[in-house]
Design a protein around this motif. Sequence first.
Motif, mmCIF file in Angstrom:
data_model
loop_
_atom_site.group_PDB
_atom_site.id
_atom_site.type_symbol
_atom_site.label_atom_id
_atom_site.label_comp_id
_atom_site.label_asym_id
_atom_site.label_seq_id
_atom_site.Cartn_x
_atom_site.Cartn_y
_atom_site.Cartn_z
ATOM 1 N N ILE A 36 0.847 -1.191 0.000
ATOM 2 C CA ILE A 36 0.000 0.000 0.000
ATOM 3 C C ILE A 36 0.883 1.242 0.000
ATOM 4 N N PHE A 37 0.600 2.135 -0.932
ATOM 5 C CA PHE A 37 1.257 3.425 -1.005
ATOM 6 C C PHE A 37 0.219 4.516 -0.759
ATOM 7 N N TYR A 38 0.629 5.592 -0.092
ATOM 8 C CA TYR A 38 -0.214 6.779 0.029
ATOM 9 C C TYR A 38 0.244 7.819 -0.996
ATOM 10 N N ALA A 39 -0.713 8.394 -1.692
ATOM 11 C CA ALA A 39 -0.424 9.528 -2.576
ATOM 12 C C ALA A 39 -0.369 10.766 -1.687
ATOM 13 N N SER A 40 0.822 11.082 -1.215
ATOM 14 C CA SER A 40 0.977 12.061 -0.141
ATOM 15 C C SER A 40 1.097 13.502 -0.616
ATOM 16 N N ASN A 41 1.304 13.716 -1.904
ATOM 17 C CA ASN A 41 1.241 15.075 -2.443
ATOM 18 C C ASN A 41 0.894 15.011 -3.923
ATOM 19 N N ASP A 42 0.755 16.182 -4.558
ATOM 20 C CA ASP A 42 0.202 16.207 -5.916
ATOM 21 C C ASP A 42 1.183 15.788 -7.004
ATOM 22 N N ILE B 170 -4.784 13.498 -8.346
ATOM 23 C CA ILE B 170 -3.326 13.607 -8.250
ATOM 24 C C ILE B 170 -2.809 13.420 -6.818
ATOM 25 N N GLN B 171 -3.705 13.279 -5.867
ATOM 26 C CA GLN B 171 -3.365 12.916 -4.485
ATOM 27 C C GLN B 171 -4.668 12.479 -3.811
ATOM 28 N N ASN B 172 -4.723 12.485 -2.499
ATOM 29 C CA ASN B 172 -5.946 12.079 -1.792
ATOM 30 C C ASN B 172 -6.399 10.668 -2.159
ATOM 31 N N TYR B 173 -5.456 9.767 -2.294
ATOM 32 C CA TYR B 173 -5.813 8.363 -2.530
ATOM 33 C C TYR B 173 -4.688 7.465 -2.030
ATOM 34 N N ALA B 174 -5.031 6.188 -1.873
ATOM 35 C CA ALA B 174 -4.038 5.155 -1.582
ATOM 36 C C ALA B 174 -4.015 4.189 -2.761
ATOM 37 N N LEU B 175 -2.858 3.612 -3.000
ATOM 38 C CA LEU B 175 -2.706 2.585 -4.033
ATOM 39 C C LEU B 175 -2.438 1.250 -3.342
ATOM 40 N N TYR B 176 -3.318 0.297 -3.597
ATOM 41 C CA TYR B 176 -3.179 -1.049 -3.034
ATOM 42 C C TYR B 176 -2.859 -2.012 -4.168
ATOM 43 N N ARG B 177 -1.745 -2.719 -4.036
ATOM 44 C CA ARG B 177 -1.390 -3.757 -5.011
ATOM 45 C C ARG B 177 -1.607 -5.108 -4.353
ATOM 46 N N SER B 178 -2.582 -5.838 -4.855
ATOM 47 C CA SER B 178 -2.921 -7.146 -4.315
ATOM 48 C C SER B 178 -1.771 -8.124 -4.513
ATOM 49 N N ILE C 288 -7.815 3.691 -3.823
ATOM 50 C CA ILE C 288 -8.737 3.828 -2.692
ATOM 51 C C ILE C 288 -8.798 5.298 -2.300
ATOM 52 N N PRO C 289 -9.985 5.892 -2.237
ATOM 53 C CA PRO C 289 -10.080 7.332 -1.927
ATOM 54 C C PRO C 289 -9.679 7.649 -0.494
ATOM 55 N N TRP C 290 -9.224 8.892 -0.299
ATOM 56 C CA TRP C 290 -8.803 9.349 1.023
ATOM 57 C C TRP C 290 -8.875 10.871 1.055
ATOM 58 N N ASP C 291 -9.325 11.453 2.156
ATOM 59 C CA ASP C 291 -9.368 12.900 2.359
ATOM 60 C C ASP C 291 -10.347 13.564 1.390
ATOM 61 N N TYR C 292 -11.638 13.443 1.689
ATOM 62 C CA TYR C 292 -12.688 13.869 0.756
ATOM 63 C C TYR C 292 -13.622 14.923 1.338
ATOM 64 N N ASP C 293 -13.081 15.822 2.180
ATOM 65 C CA ASP C 293 -13.941 16.883 2.715
ATOM 66 C C ASP C 293 -14.198 17.984 1.694
ATOM 67 N N ALA C 294 -13.280 18.175 0.739
ATOM 68 C CA ALA C 294 -13.458 19.197 -0.302
ATOM 69 C C ALA C 294 -14.176 18.570 -1.501
ATOM 70 N N THR C 295 -15.471 18.372 -1.354
ATOM 71 C CA THR C 295 -16.282 17.668 -2.344
ATOM 72 C C THR C 295 -17.709 18.210 -2.317
ATOM 73 N N TRP C 296 -18.574 17.635 -3.155
ATOM 74 C CA TRP C 296 -20.002 17.951 -3.141
ATOM 75 C C TRP C 296 -20.249 19.463 -3.222
ATOM 76 N N GLY C 297 -19.459 20.126 -4.111
ATOM 77 C CA GLY C 297 -19.703 21.539 -4.393
ATOM 78 C C GLY C 297 -18.906 22.525 -3.585
ATOM 79 N N ARG C 298 -17.945 22.050 -2.766
ATOM 80 C CA ARG C 298 -17.079 22.969 -2.020
ATOM 81 C C ARG C 298 -15.611 22.587 -2.230
ATOM 82 N N ASP C 299 -14.718 23.600 -2.168
ATOM 83 C CA ASP C 299 -13.289 23.348 -2.346
ATOM 84 C C ASP C 299 -12.604 23.234 -0.985
ATOM 85 N N ILE C 300 -11.270 23.192 -0.974
ATOM 86 C CA ILE C 300 -10.531 22.964 0.264
ATOM 87 C C ILE C 300 -10.675 24.122 1.249
ATOM 88 N N HIS C 301 -11.113 25.282 0.768
ATOM 89 C CA HIS C 301 -11.319 26.437 1.638
ATOM 90 C C HIS C 301 -12.776 26.560 2.086
#
Length: 362
Positions: A145-151, A230-238, A247-260
């Motif tokens: 498992i890798f984390y996409a830790s930046n863009d 480009i980030q906010n996800y994990a990569l799982y290699r079976s 796999i998605p991760w960090d999804y508060d900036a969604t549903w019509g709103r940005d990170i601010h």
Amino acid sequence: MELPQQVATYQIFVNNQDYKTLQNHVWDDIPVPAKFTVNQKSYRIGIQYRGYHIRKMRKKSFQLLFRSPSMFSGVRELHLNAEYRDPSMIRSKLSFDFFKEIGNLAPSADPVFLKLNGSNAGLYWQLESVDDLFLKKRGLADGTIFYASNDDANFSLIAPDKKAKSSLESGYTLKIGNKEDIGLIRELVYKINTLHPSDFKAEIAKWIDLPMYFLWLAGVVCTQNYDGFIQNYALYRSGQSGLFEVIPWDYDATWGRDIHGEIMEYDYVPIQGFNTLTSRLLDIPEYRLVYKSLLESILETRFTVAYLEPYIVNLQKLIRPYVLLDPYKKQDIETFDREANFILTYIRKRRSYLLDKLIQLQ
């Protein structure tokens, strides 16, 4: 979509000196010792701040590392997300449950009310780590498992700032696996960017779980997580199939709103999404039609106001009493109360936009 049954209360105690250290070193990823108590049982833990933008905010997110006992409810660590910029407080939870509804892997998210040194710290969302325990809980094969830790994790040789990356694995952090496994990321990124078009279709299918990738793509496009490509996800290699899954991760900036927390217009993210891997896949007519078919089905059955409204309304109803106790959010309760309608309006407009743009996937 199943609602949480309750909002648990967690208590954390940090001695004065360690708490000052935590506050004075906001950007350090070095945990300080603390005591964690729930249901009259106590644990020794390490606590540190987590996230990037949120560390600049008044209400910060935390990572808890369990020391003794070393496990709590089947996990070794907890991520407590403040959701400070999300006026609804539910976008991460809604996103992860939506991904699970359409058939993708996603971490669990549960509401908790946090007390820190006896004072109300606010409503948080307890996010599950994507690690070996995540795989075991779901009966999945062990793997890397890798984390996409930046863009820089854009599946490209070029960083978003248009400069050449310092390394092929730039943007990724190894979460589960051996140092030698970093070679897997290097080879994957190299192949994505250098395979000849005549070889790409057959070769990429040996590396990527394509049905799951297109499900993930549909989820990102519906929720409109701009950074999710480009980030906010994990990569799982079976370890069983040898294929990578996102796999998605960090999804508060969604549903019509940005990170601010500002409005992101419903048509901001194109139906094709963006990153180098997605672009190459959608250059292949057969894969475009696979993605189109999946997206059509989701727009018909899951990404609708009728399907999502009861869940959104009841989820906000569940957490509202705790928002009123949150010292950082209670003054915004009127905005909180309006946000369900804001999300539903976004769904209505986004769905109409995507239905109109399906023709681009012919």
